[in-house]
Design an enzyme around this catalytic site. Structure first.
Site, mmCIF file in Angstrom:
data_model
loop_
_atom_site.group_PDB
_atom_site.id
_atom_site.type_symbol
_atom_site.label_atom_id
_atom_site.label_comp_id
_atom_site.label_asym_id
_atom_site.label_seq_id
_atom_site.Cartn_x
_atom_site.Cartn_y
_atom_site.Cartn_z
ATOM 1 N N LYS A 38 47.590 50.437 39.723
ATOM 2 C CA LYS A 38 47.110 49.060 39.819
ATOM 3 C C LYS A 38 48.070 48.164 39.029
ATOM 4 O O LYS A 38 48.537 48.553 37.951
ATOM 5 C CB LYS A 38 45.695 49.009 39.226
ATOM 6 N N SER A 79 35.075 47.986 39.041
ATOM 7 C CA SER A 79 36.311 47.794 39.815
ATOM 8 C C SER A 79 37.013 49.047 40.300
ATOM 9 O O SER A 79 37.963 48.953 41.073
ATOM 10 C CB SER A 79 37.301 46.962 39.011
ATOM 11 N N SER A 130 37.828 45.079 41.717
ATOM 12 C CA SER A 130 39.121 44.458 41.802
ATOM 13 C C SER A 130 40.275 45.396 42.150
ATOM 14 O O SER A 130 41.335 44.931 42.560
ATOM 15 C CB SER A 130 39.437 43.785 40.464
HETATM 16 N N1 GLN Z 1 33.543 42.532 39.875
HETATM 17 C C1 GLN Z 1 33.370 42.499 38.468
HETATM 18 C C2 GLN Z 1 33.971 41.233 37.899
HETATM 19 O O1 GLN Z 1 34.395 40.448 38.664
HETATM 20 C C3 GLN Z 1 34.006 43.714 37.836
HETATM 21 C C4 GLN Z 1 35.479 43.621 37.784
HETATM 22 C C5 GLN Z 1 36.112 44.818 37.134
HETATM 23 O O2 GLN Z 1 35.507 45.864 36.973
HETATM 24 N N2 GLN Z 1 37.343 44.620 36.697
HETATM 25 O O3 GLN Z 1 34.022 41.018 36.747
#
Ligand code: GLN
Length: 489
Positions: free
Chosen positions: A79, A178, A154
């Protein structure tokens, strides 16, 4: 079917026996990516030269019968919020465009020292804030099962490359879901370790008390193998776990006879798609038929977890992202004064969701509101931890759907932050508690989209979590692969 469709375990066996070289394997994966990327846009940067050079070195070690371990020669994607020495690392933000870190993140160092071949950097929601990868400043990623749909987020790029065969495994980061949510939406295995098991050194921080790096793979066995490779004490991360690290692969294959599996009562009903609920309940029937003791458990505070998360995560993000000031990294927009330069650089460099989080977090931490918002959220976090502790007195693992719904259409939720925030309702509690969780694909819905099943465990409960996950995988017999416009197997 090409070498790009192998699991890590299969490919490692092929490399060890000399049936295949890492050069051949890496070429197959890069060729696959060359086809799938036209549709997916899952990679932000591909390091073809670096990958081929690493593959050639791996081949020399294999020829000498002196490989560095099971990952030697295996193509893995990262990532793009993990620092890679000399390779652009943007966290999908304009503010970091052109940033080439002078060092490798600890996880990257560990992978390289075990011979892994790094294929490139994958797309994400800017600074990992989002659930669809639509918040990337460099364009969205498509879901390999249906390019009109999101891959989740994400870490959507990492999930998509593993589903498409344009890497055999990938690393993602999980602050509120994410890794697990995009794994569920792309039909792969995604795992968030216990907080502290995997070093965060060199991970571009979003919310430091919640962030954890973890693996994306096609199988549970591969997941444990990749976690074994990246976990370990790191003196450069002050929250790194100092105790004994179990061997995660050892737990697999022991079945679930006699284990107590708790179904989280709160994660069903309104908002959960019927196909997701049906697939999960049929899995529960099969688990109990193979000897597990499946019981319903209430974890009442999970209902407040989402609200607490959306105070704690933005609060930490507002502090972490203060370092992007137009001076030290990336984008600089000039202004008449230093303050104006900083304000302009930040206004142009951050996208709308990141800006919203910084504003929310700054507000929640401001004098006069600190106790009412941030302080209350920390109280909820403590209550949730107590609730979990009580639940784990009764059961060995907790289970739920990973996501209330399967992959949604691009644009469907991007204008509605609250709808987007609900994507992580089942995954956020583990982050607040610091516990591990894994998503395993268990079937497809009526539109042919993957459904994920989540197994959660208490802190350092990875062995029992993997034991149950492996059984879920065996019972699901999920072997469908996306037919990406005829380019994949
Ligand atoms: N979707 C969640 C957020 O927007 C989690 C994101 C993540 O785990 N980085 O914060």
């Amino acid at each position: 079917m090409t070498a790009a469709d192998l699991t890590i375990t299969q490919a490692a066996a092929g490399l060890a026996s000399g049936e295949m070289t890492s050069t051949q394997l890496t070429e197959a994966v890069l060729d696959r990516a060359a086809m799938t990327e036209a549709v997916l846009h899952a990679y932000l940067t591909m390091d073809r030269d670096g990958a081929m050079a690493a593959a050639a070195e791996s081949d020399r070690r294999h020829a000498r019968k002196d490989p560095l371990g099971p990952l030697d020669g295996i193509p893995i994607a990262l990532k793009d919020n993990m620092c890679t020495h000399g390779v652009e690392t943007t966290a999908s933000s304009k503010i970091l465009a052109g940033y080439r870190p002078p060092y490798d993140a600890t996880v990257v160092e560990r992978l390289r020292s075990q011979g892994a071949v790094i294929t490139g950097k994958t797309n994400l929601d800017e600074f990992a804030m989002g659930s669809s990868t639509e918040n990337s400043a460099y364009g969205a990623t498509s879901n390999p099962w249906d390019p009109d749909r999101v891959p989740g987020g994400s870490s959507g790029g990492s999930a998509a490359v593993v589903a498409a065969g344009s890497a055999l495994g990938a690393l993602g980061s999980d602050t509120g879901g994410s890794i697990r949510q995009p794994a569920a939406l792309c039909g792969v295995v995604g795992m968030k370790p216990t907080y502290g098991l995997v070093s965060r050194f060199g991970l571009i921080a979003f919310a430091s008390s919640l962030d954890q790096i973890g693996p994306f793979t096609r199988t549970v066995t591969d997941s444990a193998l990749l976690l074994d490779a990246i976990a370990g004490f790191d003196p450069r991360d002050a929250t790194s776990f100092r105790g004994e690290y179990p061997n995660f692969s050892d737990a697999i294959g022991r079945g679930v006879q006699g284990l107590r599996i708790g179904v989280v009562k709160e994660f069903s009903g309104e908002g959960f798609e019927p196909a997701v609920e049906a697939a999960c309940s049929s899995m529960l029937d099969r688990l109990s038929a193979t000897g597990a003791d499946v019981v319903e458990v209430s974890v009442p505070t999970v209902d407040a977890a989402l609200s607490a998360y959306y105070l704690i995560a933005p609060a930490e993000c507002s502090a972490n992202l203060a370092r992007f000031d137009g001076i030290r990294y990336g984008l600089r927009v000039s202004g008449a004064t230093t303050e104006e330069m900083m304000a302009r650089s930040r206004a142009e460099g951050f996208g709308p969701e990141v800006t919203r989080r910084i504003l929310l977090g700054t507000y929640a931490l401001s004098a006069g509101y600190y106790d009412a918002f941030y302080g209350k959220a920390l109280e909820v976090r403590a209550l949730l931890q107590a609730d979990f502790a009580a639940a784990y007195e009764k059961v060995d693992v907790l289970v739920s759907p990973t996501s209330p719904f399967t992959a949604f259409k691009m644009g469907d939720k991007s204008q509605d932050p609250l709808a987007m925030y609900l994507c992580d309702i089942c995954t956020i509690p583990s982050n607040l508690a610091g516990h591990p969780g894994i998503s395993i694909p268990i079937g497809l819905d009526e539109s042919g989209l993957p459904i994920g099943f989540q197994v959660m465990a208490p802190a350092l409960g990875e062995p029992v979590m993997y034991r149950v996950a492996a059984e879920v995988e065996r019972l699901a017999t999920f072997d469908a692969r996306p037919e990406l416009a005829g380019v994949t197997a």
